[in-house]
Design an enzyme around this catalytic site. Structure first.
Site, PDB file in Angstrom:
ATOM      1  N   MET A  21     -29.078 -78.544 -51.483  1.00 16.98           N
ATOM      2  CA  MET A  21     -29.494 -77.211 -51.058  1.00 16.98           C
ATOM      3  C   MET A  21     -28.826 -76.142 -51.913  1.00 16.98           C
ATOM      4  O   MET A  21     -27.600 -76.105 -52.000  1.00 16.98           O
ATOM      5  CB  MET A  21     -29.102 -76.978 -49.593  1.00 16.98           C
ATOM      6  CG  MET A  21     -29.635 -75.680 -49.013  1.00 16.98           C
ATOM      7  SD  MET A  21     -28.869 -75.280 -47.413  1.00 16.98           S
ATOM      8  CE  MET A  21     -27.314 -74.548 -47.992  1.00 16.98           C
ATOM      9  N   PRO A  22     -29.587 -75.275 -52.574  1.00 20.91           N
ATOM     10  CA  PRO A  22     -28.957 -74.153 -53.274  1.00 20.91           C
ATOM     11  C   PRO A  22     -28.161 -73.295 -52.287  1.00 20.91           C
ATOM     12  O   PRO A  22     -28.667 -72.937 -51.226  1.00 20.91           O
ATOM     13  CB  PRO A  22     -30.155 -73.383 -53.842  1.00 20.91           C
ATOM     14  CG  PRO A  22     -31.242 -74.403 -53.947  1.00 20.91           C
ATOM     15  CD  PRO A  22     -31.048 -75.297 -52.759  1.00 20.91           C
ATOM     16  N   ASP A  52     -35.800 -69.266 -46.863  1.00 21.41           N
ATOM     17  CA  ASP A  52     -35.700 -69.546 -45.433  1.00 21.41           C
ATOM     18  C   ASP A  52     -36.792 -68.793 -44.688  1.00 21.41           C
ATOM     19  O   ASP A  52     -36.889 -67.566 -44.781  1.00 21.41           O
ATOM     20  CB  ASP A  52     -34.325 -69.116 -44.915  1.00 21.41           C
ATOM     21  CG  ASP A  52     -34.172 -69.371 -43.430  1.00 21.41           C
ATOM     22  OD1 ASP A  52     -33.908 -70.520 -43.051  1.00 21.41           O
ATOM     23  OD2 ASP A  52     -34.334 -68.418 -42.635  1.00 21.41           O
ATOM     24  N   TYR A  57     -41.237 -65.352 -37.609  1.00 24.81           N
ATOM     25  CA  TYR A  57     -41.330 -64.184 -38.482  1.00 24.81           C
ATOM     26  C   TYR A  57     -42.781 -63.754 -38.710  1.00 24.81           C
ATOM     27  O   TYR A  57     -43.030 -62.645 -39.170  1.00 24.81           O
ATOM     28  CB  TYR A  57     -40.678 -64.461 -39.836  1.00 24.81           C
ATOM     29  CG  TYR A  57     -39.219 -64.829 -39.786  1.00 24.81           C
ATOM     30  CD1 TYR A  57     -38.451 -64.625 -38.643  1.00 24.81           C
ATOM     31  CD2 TYR A  57     -38.592 -65.394 -40.894  1.00 24.81           C
ATOM     32  CE1 TYR A  57     -37.119 -64.985 -38.610  1.00 24.81           C
ATOM     33  CE2 TYR A  57     -37.255 -65.743 -40.877  1.00 24.81           C
ATOM     34  CZ  TYR A  57     -36.524 -65.547 -39.728  1.00 24.81           C
ATOM     35  OH  TYR A  57     -35.194 -65.899 -39.691  1.00 24.81           O
ATOM     36  N   LYS A  86     -38.629 -72.860 -39.335  1.00 28.14           N
ATOM     37  CA  LYS A  86     -37.980 -73.120 -38.052  1.00 28.14           C
ATOM     38  C   LYS A  86     -38.989 -73.278 -36.918  1.00 28.14           C
ATOM     39  O   LYS A  86     -40.015 -72.590 -36.882  1.00 28.14           O
ATOM     40  CB  LYS A  86     -37.012 -71.983 -37.710  1.00 28.14           C
ATOM     41  CG  LYS A  86     -36.010 -71.653 -38.794  1.00 28.14           C
ATOM     42  CD  LYS A  86     -35.037 -70.576 -38.327  1.00 28.14           C
ATOM     43  CE  LYS A  86     -34.311 -69.929 -39.477  1.00 28.14           C
ATOM     44  NZ  LYS A  86     -35.161 -69.077 -40.302  1.00 28.14           N
ATOM     45  N   HIS A 119     -34.996 -73.135 -34.136  1.00 25.68           N
ATOM     46  CA  HIS A 119     -34.637 -71.728 -34.340  1.00 25.68           C
ATOM     47  C   HIS A 119     -33.514 -71.273 -33.416  1.00 25.68           C
ATOM     48  O   HIS A 119     -32.592 -70.565 -33.838  1.00 25.68           O
ATOM     49  CB  HIS A 119     -35.874 -70.844 -34.144  1.00 25.68           C
ATOM     50  CG  HIS A 119     -35.774 -69.507 -34.805  1.00 25.68           C
ATOM     51  ND1 HIS A 119     -36.830 -68.914 -35.449  1.00 25.68           N
ATOM     52  CD2 HIS A 119     -34.748 -68.642 -34.939  1.00 25.68           C
ATOM     53  CE1 HIS A 119     -36.443 -67.746 -35.947  1.00 25.68           C
ATOM     54  NE2 HIS A 119     -35.191 -67.558 -35.635  1.00 25.68           N
ATOM     55  N   LEU A 220     -23.955 -60.023 -44.897  1.00 26.29           N
ATOM     56  CA  LEU A 220     -23.454 -58.681 -45.222  1.00 26.29           C
ATOM     57  C   LEU A 220     -23.322 -57.825 -43.968  1.00 26.29           C
ATOM     58  O   LEU A 220     -23.143 -56.605 -44.055  1.00 26.29           O
ATOM     59  CB  LEU A 220     -24.390 -58.002 -46.231  1.00 26.29           C
ATOM     60  CG  LEU A 220     -24.631 -58.777 -47.528  1.00 26.29           C
ATOM     61  CD1 LEU A 220     -25.598 -58.024 -48.432  1.00 26.29           C
ATOM     62  CD2 LEU A 220     -23.315 -59.039 -48.247  1.00 26.29           C
ATOM     63  N   ASN A 273     -28.065 -59.233 -55.279  1.00 24.20           N
ATOM     64  CA  ASN A 273     -27.634 -60.282 -54.354  1.00 24.20           C
ATOM     65  C   ASN A 273     -27.631 -61.667 -54.988  1.00 24.20           C
ATOM     66  O   ASN A 273     -26.947 -62.567 -54.498  1.00 24.20           O
ATOM     67  CB  ASN A 273     -28.523 -60.288 -53.109  1.00 24.20           C
ATOM     68  CG  ASN A 273     -28.299 -59.077 -52.227  1.00 24.20           C
ATOM     69  OD1 ASN A 273     -27.298 -58.378 -52.354  1.00 24.20           O
ATOM     70  ND2 ASN A 273     -29.237 -58.811 -51.340  1.00 24.20           N
TER      71      ASN A 273
END
Length: 315
Positions: A21-22, A52, A57, A86, A119, A220, A273
């Protein structure tokens, strides 16, 4: 010795083996589909390879379109991407799990998922209403199903090859331990809120001892108060290493052994980022020893209702 800039390309092995996984991931909690597609396309062009998503969403189609176009034009290959989505709370009953996965795959235009997460550990009333409420506006939970029953349904998906790994999101350490104790397939990933104001050291220690990757959302602080990015410890480090406060917080996340998910619709912020570099060891120590603020910004672990998602009726 790894060059500092290589931090942005770090990958983390999963207990399930195969593709790693990055550590640097792009979250897709973006309300508007057009904006979602544009942001994902930009993230792909910058270098993000970990995305993700979530049924909740309501923009998986837009993510899928951006990924499909990047694959079609040859700028990325599917095997270089790590795509997660999810299972939403209304689909916890085992008979609904496979159908939910298949629907997400169709929307994302993919043949398989790299990871499929629960989720939240809370089951809601099954049905098409994503946010079922009673006449008093209270969430309608589903007391007829347990998390381990849902988990066993996800295990079957791994065994079928439709997803390469499975995990949990918005879960506490105690509930995670219950799943690990009763699972055939150990969670590969645990996605929780985590940042220097909520480092979750105990959870991280447990995950690392059990071969589980901790993946941080809101790394953040989600621009909420108290503002992590104005913390004098973070800003002081940023000045010394010639990076932004955001880049300091994100580098901290990767260097301590976690992955992170960051979301933006602004091209320059997306570039920022991704462009993280390793921090000196003394600055990593300073973040752990000199920051005393402790705050959780999202109460989802207590209710199953993500605090960052506006409540809207299904259409």
């Amino acid at each position: 010795m790894e060059a500092p800039y290589m931090l942005r390309h770090r990958t983390i092995p999963l207990a399930t083996g195969g593709k790693e996984m990055p550590a640097v991931g792009f979250g897709t909690l973006i309300p508007d589909p057009v904006t979602t597609k544009r942001a994902v396309a930009k993230a792909l062009s910058v270098g993000f390879r970990h995305f993700d998503c979530a049924e909740r969403y309501r923009n998986e189609e837009a993510v899928g379109e951006a990924i499909a176009e990047a694959i079609a034009d040859g700028s990325v290959q599917r095997e270089d991407l790590f795509v997660t989505t999810k299972l939403w709370n209304t689909n916890h009953r085992p008979e609904r799990v496979k159908a939910a996965l298949e629907a997400s795959l169709r929307r994302l235009k993919l043949d398989y998922l790299d990871a499929y997460l629960v989720h939240t550990p809370y089951a809601f009333l099954p049905g098409d209403e994503l946010d079922p409420r009673d006449e008093n506006g209270q969430v309608i939970y589903d007391a007829g199903i347990s998390l381990i029953e849902t988990w066993h349904a996800l295990e079957a998906l791994v065994e079928s090859g439709r997803c390469r790994s499975i995990g949990l999101s918005d879960i506490t350490l105690d509930k995670l331990k219950e799943i690990v104790a009763n699972a055939r397939v150990t969670p590969a990933i645990v996605q929780v809120e985590s940042h220097p104001y909520l480092p979750e050291w105990e959870l991280l220690d447990y995950c690392q001892a059990n071969g589980i990757v901790l993946l941080a959302f809101a790394p953040l602080g989600h621009a909420m108060e108290p503002n992590l990015l104005t913390d004098p410890v973070i800003t002081g480090i940023a000045d010394r290493v010639n990076k932004t406060p955001a880049q300091v917080a994100l580098a901290w996340a990767v260097q301590r052994g976690t992955g992170f998910l960051t979301t933006s619709i602004k091209p320059l912020r997306i570039e920022e980022n991704f462009a993280i570099s390793a921090l000196p060891d003394q600055e990593m120590v300073r973040i752990r020893s000199d920051i005393s603020t402790n705050v959780r910004f999202n109460s989802v672990v207590e209710t199953g209702v993500p605090g960052f998602i506006p409540r809207v009726k299904s259409t």
